[in-house]
Scaffold this active site. Structure first.
Site, PDB file in Angstrom:
ATOM      1  N   ASN A   6       0.784  -1.278   0.015  1.00 47.94           N
ATOM      2  CA  ASN A   6       0.012   0.115  -0.164  1.00 47.94           C
ATOM      3  C   ASN A   6       0.941   1.291  -0.144  1.00 47.94           C
ATOM      4  O   ASN A   6       1.485   1.663   0.969  1.00 47.94           O
ATOM      5  CB  ASN A   6      -1.018  -0.052   1.284  1.00 47.94           C
ATOM      6  CG  ASN A   6      -1.811   1.263   1.317  1.00 47.94           C
ATOM      7  OD1 ASN A   6      -1.639   2.104   0.459  1.00 47.94           O
ATOM      8  ND2 ASN A   6      -2.521   1.488   2.547  1.00 47.94           N
ATOM      9  N   LYS A   8       0.073   4.314  -0.365  1.00 45.50           N
ATOM     10  CA  LYS A   8      -0.868   5.429   0.284  1.00 45.50           C
ATOM     11  C   LYS A   8      -0.434   6.598  -0.654  1.00 45.50           C
ATOM     12  O   LYS A   8      -0.446   6.504  -2.017  1.00 45.50           O
ATOM     13  CB  LYS A   8      -0.364   5.817   1.385  1.00 45.50           C
ATOM     14  CG  LYS A   8      -0.290   4.444   2.417  1.00 45.50           C
ATOM     15  CD  LYS A   8      -0.046   4.783   3.819  1.00 45.50           C
ATOM     16  CE  LYS A   8      -0.179   3.464   4.677  1.00 45.50           C
ATOM     17  NZ  LYS A   8      -0.225   3.604   6.106  1.00 45.50           N
ATOM     18  N   HIS A  91      -9.581   1.271   4.944  1.00 45.54           N
ATOM     19  CA  HIS A  91      -8.107   1.572   5.712  1.00 45.54           C
ATOM     20  C   HIS A  91      -8.526   2.734   6.733  1.00 45.54           C
ATOM     21  O   HIS A  91      -9.360   3.505   6.718  1.00 45.54           O
ATOM     22  CB  HIS A  91      -7.331   2.031   4.708  1.00 45.54           C
ATOM     23  CG  HIS A  91      -5.811   1.889   5.400  1.00 45.54           C
ATOM     24  ND1 HIS A  91      -5.380   2.836   6.095  1.00 45.54           N
ATOM     25  CD2 HIS A  91      -4.934   1.195   5.020  1.00 45.54           C
ATOM     26  CE1 HIS A  91      -4.056   2.794   6.623  1.00 45.54           C
ATOM     27  NE2 HIS A  91      -3.999   1.565   5.723  1.00 45.54           N
ATOM     28  N   GLU A  93      -6.909   5.086   7.797  1.00 40.39           N
ATOM     29  CA  GLU A  93      -6.677   6.383   7.604  1.00 40.39           C
ATOM     30  C   GLU A  93      -7.774   7.054   6.914  1.00 40.39           C
ATOM     31  O   GLU A  93      -8.072   8.114   6.995  1.00 40.39           O
ATOM     32  CB  GLU A  93      -5.415   6.415   6.414  1.00 40.39           C
ATOM     33  CG  GLU A  93      -3.997   6.483   7.362  1.00 40.39           C
ATOM     34  CD  GLU A  93      -2.829   5.804   6.593  1.00 40.39           C
ATOM     35  OE1 GLU A  93      -2.801   5.585   5.516  1.00 40.39           O
ATOM     36  OE2 GLU A  93      -2.103   5.402   7.283  1.00 40.39           O
ATOM     37  N   GLU A 159      -5.032  -4.552  10.991  1.00 38.10           N
ATOM     38  CA  GLU A 159      -4.131  -3.337  10.957  1.00 38.10           C
ATOM     39  C   GLU A 159      -4.525  -2.725  12.350  1.00 38.10           C
ATOM     40  O   GLU A 159      -5.008  -1.446  12.042  1.00 38.10           O
ATOM     41  CB  GLU A 159      -4.126  -2.736   9.747  1.00 38.10           C
ATOM     42  CG  GLU A 159      -3.840  -3.174   8.435  1.00 38.10           C
ATOM     43  CD  GLU A 159      -3.239  -2.096   7.282  1.00 38.10           C
ATOM     44  OE1 GLU A 159      -2.377  -2.335   6.962  1.00 38.10           O
ATOM     45  OE2 GLU A 159      -4.044  -1.149   7.298  1.00 38.10           O
ATOM     46  N   GLY A 165       2.661   2.766  10.911  1.00 39.71           N
ATOM     47  CA  GLY A 165       3.602   3.767  10.813  1.00 39.71           C
ATOM     48  C   GLY A 165       4.245   4.217  12.146  1.00 39.71           C
ATOM     49  O   GLY A 165       5.114   5.111  12.302  1.00 39.71           O
ATOM     50  N   SER A 201       3.449  -1.531  10.369  1.00 34.95           N
ATOM     51  CA  SER A 201       5.007  -1.645  10.841  1.00 34.95           C
ATOM     52  C   SER A 201       5.520  -2.864  10.143  1.00 34.95           C
ATOM     53  O   SER A 201       6.703  -3.365  10.959  1.00 34.95           O
ATOM     54  CB  SER A 201       5.145  -1.378  12.133  1.00 34.95           C
ATOM     55  OG  SER A 201       4.807   0.164  12.320  1.00 34.95           O
TER      56      SER A 201
HETATM   57  P1  13P Z   1       2.955   0.768   7.688  1.00 39.58           P
HETATM   58  O1  13P Z   1       3.668  -0.432   7.193  1.00 39.58           O
HETATM   59  O2  13P Z   1       3.608   1.972   7.076  1.00 39.58           O
HETATM   60  O3  13P Z   1       2.976   0.783   9.237  1.00 39.58           O
HETATM   61  O4  13P Z   1       1.507   1.105   7.248  1.00 39.58           O
HETATM   62  C1  13P Z   1       0.683  -0.083   7.146  1.00 39.58           C
HETATM   63  C2  13P Z   1      -0.619   0.249   6.480  1.00 39.58           C
HETATM   64  O5  13P Z   1      -1.217   1.152   6.857  1.00 39.58           O
HETATM   65  C3  13P Z   1      -0.712  -0.571   5.269  1.00 39.58           C
HETATM   66  O6  13P Z   1      -2.040  -0.536   4.740  1.00 39.58           O
END
Ligand code: 13P
Length: 252
Positions: A6, A8, A91, A93, A159, A165, A201
Site C-alpha cells: 500500500n 498510500k 483503511h 486512515e 491493521e 507507521g 509496521s
Molecule cells: P506501515 O507499514 O507504514 O505501518 O503501514 C501499514 C499500512 O497502513 C498498510 O495499509
C-alpha cells in the site's frame, strides 16, 4: 500467500518508473502473489509498465456507486476497467481522516465485489481499545457491521491503528489470537475460510516472525513497500518461508 504494497499517497511517476526497473529482472514465485496499490492516478501507468511481470495492481479505495454525480470519487467499474484485481476498503486512515464508518465501508466493499474486484477489508483497534481490553469486541463489531455479501474471494487485513507507521507491532500471540478471532467471525458470516493479512509496521526485520504466525496468509505493507529493495526482500522472505513450511497457498 499475498504480499500487498500500500503506497498510500507516495511515489510519483518518475519514482514508479525507477521502482519498476528493479522488478523486471526479479524472479517471482508462483507460490507468493504480489499486489501493488499505487495512488489512483498511476494505477494504469504502473499496470502498463509491469505488463510482463506477475504482479497485480489494486486501488486504495473506491466509491459505493458505479456511476453518478459524485465529484472526485472513483467507481469500482473504472478500476476493473484499468486492470485492478484488488481494492483496499476501510483503511483506518480513511476511517479517521475521511469519516468512513462501518456502514460506508460495507457499501464500498459491496460495490467493489459487485464489480468483480477482490476486497482487502481493513479492520483494527485503537490503542485505547487495546489497553482497555476491548480489542476483540471492537474488531467483532467492525466485521459484523462492514462485511459485505459474497465476500468469499476477498481478504481481511488486521491493521491495529497504533501499529501503523509507528514501528510498534503486537506480540506474536496477540496477532495469532486476533487472526483466529477474525477468521472465526468471517467463517460464521460466510461459511468459508477467509484469508487474513497482517498490516502495521511490517519491515524486513520482523517479516520472518510475522509469516510464521498461524493464520497469517500474507501482509499489507506501507512504508517498507516504498523502497523496492525492502519490498522484494519481504517478498523473498515469504517465498523462503513457504518453501520451508507446509503452509498451504490458497490465494489465487
Ligand atoms: P506501515 O507499514 O507504514 O505501518 O503501514 C501499514 C499500512 O497502513 C498498510 O495499509
Amino acid at each position: 500467500m499475498l504480499i500487498a504494497a500500500n503506497w498510500k499517497m507516495n511515489l510519483d511517476k518518475q519514482s514508479i518508473s525507477e521502482f519498476s526497473k528493479f522488478l523486471k529482472n526479479f524472479k517471482f514465485s508462483k507460490k507468493v502473489k504480489a499486489c501493488i496499490f499505487p495512488p489512483m492516478t498511476y494505477i494504469d501507468y504502473l499496470n502498463n509498465i509491469i505488463q510482463n511481470i506477475p504482479i497485480s495492481v489494486g486501488a486504495q479505495n473506491c466509491h459505493f456507486k458505479f456511476s453518478g454525480a459524485y465529484t472526485g470519487e472513483v467507481s469500482p467499474i473504472f478500476l476493473r476497467d484499468i486492470g485492478c484485481e484488488y481494492v483496499i476498503i476501510g483503511h483506518s486512515e480513511r476511517r479517521i481522516l475521511n469519516g468512513e464508518d462501518n456502514n460506508e465501508v460495507k457499501l464500498r466493499a459491496q460495490s467493489a465485489i459487485d464489480a468483480n474486484l477482490k476486497v482487502i477489508l481493513c479492520v483494527g483497534e485503537s490503542l485505547i481499545d487495546r489497553e482497555k481490553g476491548n480489542a476483540f469486541n471492537f474488531i467483532e463489531k467492525q466485521l459484523h457491521e462492514s462485511l459485505p455479501n459474497g465476500f468469499e474471494d476477498s481478504l481481511i487485513a488486521y491493521e491495529p491503528m497504533w501499529s501503523i507507521g509507528t514501528g510498534k507491532i503486537p506480540s506474536i500471540s496477540e496477532i495469532e489470537k486476533m487472526h483466529e478471532h477474525i477468521k472465526k467471525i468471517a467463517f460464521d458470516v460466510s461459511d468459508k475460510k477467509i484469508n487474513t493479512l497482517y498490516g502495521g509496521s511490517v519491515n524486513i526485520k520482523n517479516i520472518h516472525n510475522i509469516l510464521k504466525i498461524k493464520n497469517v496468509d500474507g501482509v499489507l505493507v506501507g512504508g517498507a513497500s516504498l523502497k523496492v529493495k525492502d519490498f522484494l526482500a519481504i517478498y523473498t522472505a515469504a517465498v523462503k518461508h513457504l518453501n520451508n513450511s507446509s503452509k498451504v497457498q490458497e490465494i489465487t
